[in-house]
Design a protein around this motif. Structure first.
Motif, PDB file in Angstrom:
ATOM      1  N   ASN A   1       0.878  -1.137  -0.021  1.00 42.76           N
ATOM      2  CA  ASN A   1       0.051  -0.070   0.096  1.00 42.76           C
ATOM      3  C   ASN A   1       0.873   1.325   0.019  1.00 42.76           C
ATOM      4  OD1 ASN A   1      -2.460  -1.274  -0.068  1.00 42.76           O
ATOM      5  ND2 ASN A   1      -2.432  -1.719   2.229  1.00 42.76           N
ATOM      6  N   SER A   2       1.923   1.030   0.649  1.00 40.36           N
ATOM      7  CA  SER A   2       2.929   2.445   0.714  1.00 40.36           C
ATOM      8  C   SER A   2       3.473   2.533  -0.653  1.00 40.36           C
ATOM      9  CB  SER A   2       4.059   2.244   1.726  1.00 40.36           C
ATOM     10  OG  SER A   2       3.571   1.916   2.920  1.00 40.36           O
ATOM     11  N   PHE A   3       3.909   1.477  -1.247  1.00 41.03           N
ATOM     12  CA  PHE A   3       4.506   1.695  -2.519  1.00 41.03           C
ATOM     13  C   PHE A   3       3.449   2.105  -3.638  1.00 41.03           C
ATOM     14  CE2 PHE A   3       5.316   0.181  -6.855  1.00 41.03           C
ATOM     15  CZ  PHE A   3       6.721   0.670  -7.104  1.00 41.03           C
ATOM     16  N   LEU A   4       2.048   1.673  -3.458  1.00 42.70           N
ATOM     17  CA  LEU A   4       1.226   2.217  -4.443  1.00 42.70           C
ATOM     18  C   LEU A   4       0.752   3.680  -4.166  1.00 42.70           C
ATOM     19  CD1 LEU A   4      -1.524  -0.964  -4.581  1.00 42.70           C
ATOM     20  CD2 LEU A   4       0.023  -0.146  -6.615  1.00 42.70           C
ATOM     21  N   LYS A   5       0.942   4.013  -2.952  1.00 39.27           N
ATOM     22  CA  LYS A   5       0.529   5.464  -2.669  1.00 39.27           C
ATOM     23  C   LYS A   5       1.750   6.410  -3.320  1.00 39.27           C
ATOM     24  CE  LYS A   5      -2.065   5.191   1.491  1.00 39.27           C
ATOM     25  NZ  LYS A   5      -2.139   5.481   3.097  1.00 39.27           N
ATOM     26  N   PHE A   6       2.990   5.835  -3.113  1.00 39.45           N
ATOM     27  CA  PHE A   6       4.104   6.506  -3.793  1.00 39.45           C
ATOM     28  C   PHE A   6       4.193   6.556  -5.325  1.00 39.45           C
ATOM     29  CE2 PHE A   6       8.326   6.006  -5.819  1.00 39.45           C
ATOM     30  CZ  PHE A   6       9.048   7.188  -5.320  1.00 39.45           C
ATOM     31  N   GLU A   7       3.476   5.394  -5.947  1.00 40.96           N
ATOM     32  CA  GLU A   7       3.371   5.255  -7.295  1.00 40.96           C
ATOM     33  C   GLU A   7       2.403   6.223  -7.840  1.00 40.96           C
ATOM     34  OE1 GLU A   7       1.352   4.358 -10.534  1.00 40.96           O
ATOM     35  OE2 GLU A   7       0.341   3.712  -8.611  1.00 40.96           O
ATOM     36  N   SER A   8       1.182   6.245  -7.078  1.00 43.48           N
ATOM     37  CA  SER A   8       0.210   7.240  -7.322  1.00 43.48           C
ATOM     38  C   SER A   8       0.685   8.664  -7.572  1.00 43.48           C
ATOM     39  CB  SER A   8      -0.950   6.920  -6.439  1.00 43.48           C
ATOM     40  OG  SER A   8      -2.070   7.955  -6.612  1.00 43.48           O
ATOM     41  N   PHE A   9       1.337   9.016  -6.559  1.00 42.00           N
ATOM     42  CA  PHE A   9       1.826  10.541  -6.396  1.00 42.00           C
ATOM     43  C   PHE A   9       2.858  10.560  -7.625  1.00 42.00           C
ATOM     44  CE2 PHE A   9       5.543  13.143  -5.300  1.00 42.00           C
ATOM     45  CZ  PHE A   9       4.662  14.408  -5.171  1.00 42.00           C
ATOM     46  N   THR A  10       3.715   9.667  -7.951  1.00 47.69           N
ATOM     47  CA  THR A  10       4.594   9.749  -8.638  1.00 47.69           C
ATOM     48  C   THR A  10       3.997   9.813 -10.239  1.00 47.69           C
ATOM     49  OG1 THR A  10       5.550   7.564  -9.179  1.00 47.69           O
ATOM     50  CG2 THR A  10       6.759   9.032  -7.548  1.00 47.69           C
ATOM     51  N   THR A  11       3.316   8.891 -10.530  1.00 46.29           N
ATOM     52  CA  THR A  11       2.560   8.968 -11.744  1.00 46.29           C
ATOM     53  C   THR A  11       1.797  10.023 -12.147  1.00 46.29           C
ATOM     54  OG1 THR A  11       2.625   6.399 -11.835  1.00 46.29           O
ATOM     55  CG2 THR A  11       0.912   7.400 -13.080  1.00 46.29           C
ATOM     56  N   GLY A  12       0.954  10.742 -10.907  1.00 38.76           N
ATOM     57  CA  GLY A  12       0.166  11.779 -11.000  1.00 38.76           C
ATOM     58  C   GLY A  12       1.184  13.073 -11.469  1.00 38.76           C
ATOM     59  N   LEU A  13       2.291  13.074 -10.739  1.00 42.32           N
ATOM     60  CA  LEU A  13       3.288  14.147 -11.033  1.00 42.32           C
ATOM     61  C   LEU A  13       3.854  14.069 -12.560  1.00 42.32           C
ATOM     62  CD1 LEU A  13       4.992  16.281 -10.038  1.00 42.32           C
ATOM     63  CD2 LEU A  13       6.647  14.533  -9.434  1.00 42.32           C
ATOM     64  N   ALA A  14       4.272  12.740 -12.951  1.00 46.86           N
ATOM     65  CA  ALA A  14       4.551  12.709 -14.569  1.00 46.86           C
ATOM     66  C   ALA A  14       3.432  13.320 -15.355  1.00 46.86           C
ATOM     67  CB  ALA A  14       4.934  11.266 -14.650  1.00 46.86           C
ATOM     68  N   MET A  15       2.279  12.612 -14.980  1.00 45.18           N
ATOM     69  CA  MET A  15       1.131  13.201 -15.853  1.00 45.18           C
ATOM     70  C   MET A  15       0.852  14.880 -15.832  1.00 45.18           C
ATOM     71  SD  MET A  15      -1.050  12.233 -17.992  1.00 45.18           S
ATOM     72  CE  MET A  15      -2.615  11.711 -18.642  1.00 45.18           C
ATOM     73  N   ALA A  16       1.084  15.406 -14.819  1.00 44.00           N
ATOM     74  CA  ALA A  16       0.803  16.742 -14.511  1.00 44.00           C
ATOM     75  C   ALA A  16       1.971  17.598 -15.350  1.00 44.00           C
ATOM     76  CB  ALA A  16       0.833  17.127 -13.088  1.00 44.00           C
TER      77      ALA A  16
END
Length: 164
Positions: free
Chosen positions: A3-18
């Protein structure tokens, strides 16, 4: 841990998309500015073409990460649809490993290419090194690797759901 990795991944993917969306916006605005200066004012701004190219390169390499995360990049739809559930998970691992190998090659050679481009200046922006354009390859690769692993932990097959 997952779950921690998925939260980190969600943040980084959102940042990349932004950032990818911002780069598309920058390229569009610079393109409009270039049209106005070239055809209306008849005094073209050469530096806009270079910055448009840089922003499009960054947009593409950062936009790959969300595509990997959604499972839309490496697509083996027919094989996945025909496979039983036990084989589907093996297929997930095979696709993930293949994608990570490709991304590792991109990161390795992209970083090498970026370092070689440090001495190369750009036409129109002589003070800016090509390092900054080539850096998009390894940076996009790192974001993509995080997205690929995130897709393995929490698969999202959006292209399968919308396919006819």
């Amino acid at each position: 841990m997952k779950n921690s990795f998925l939260k980190f991944e969600s943040f980084t993917t959102g940042l990349a998309m932004a950032i990818a969306c911002a780069m598309l916006g920058i390229a569009s605005c610079l393109g409009l500015f270039q049209i106005i200066t070239r055809f209306v004012l008849e005094r073209p701004a050469e530096w806009t073409e270079v910055l448009i190219r840089f922003s499009l390169i960054w947009m593409v390499f950062l936009g790959i990460a969300p595509a990997f995360r959604q499972g839309a990049m490496v697509s083996v739809d027919v094989l996945y649809r025909w496979s039983p559930p036990s084989i589907k998970r093996v297929l997930d691992y095979v696709v993930t490993i293949a994608a990570l190998i490709l991304i590792a090659v991109l990161i390795w050679w992209g970083w090498d290419y970026a370092n070689r481009g440090k001495v190369q200046s750009t036409i129109g922006l002589e003070d800016v090194s090509m390092f900054w354009a080539y850096l998009a390859i390894p940076v996009g690769g790192v974001f993509s690797a995080i997205g690929v692993i995130g897709n393995l932990f929490d698969p999202q097959r959006l292209e399968l759901e919308t396919a006819q």
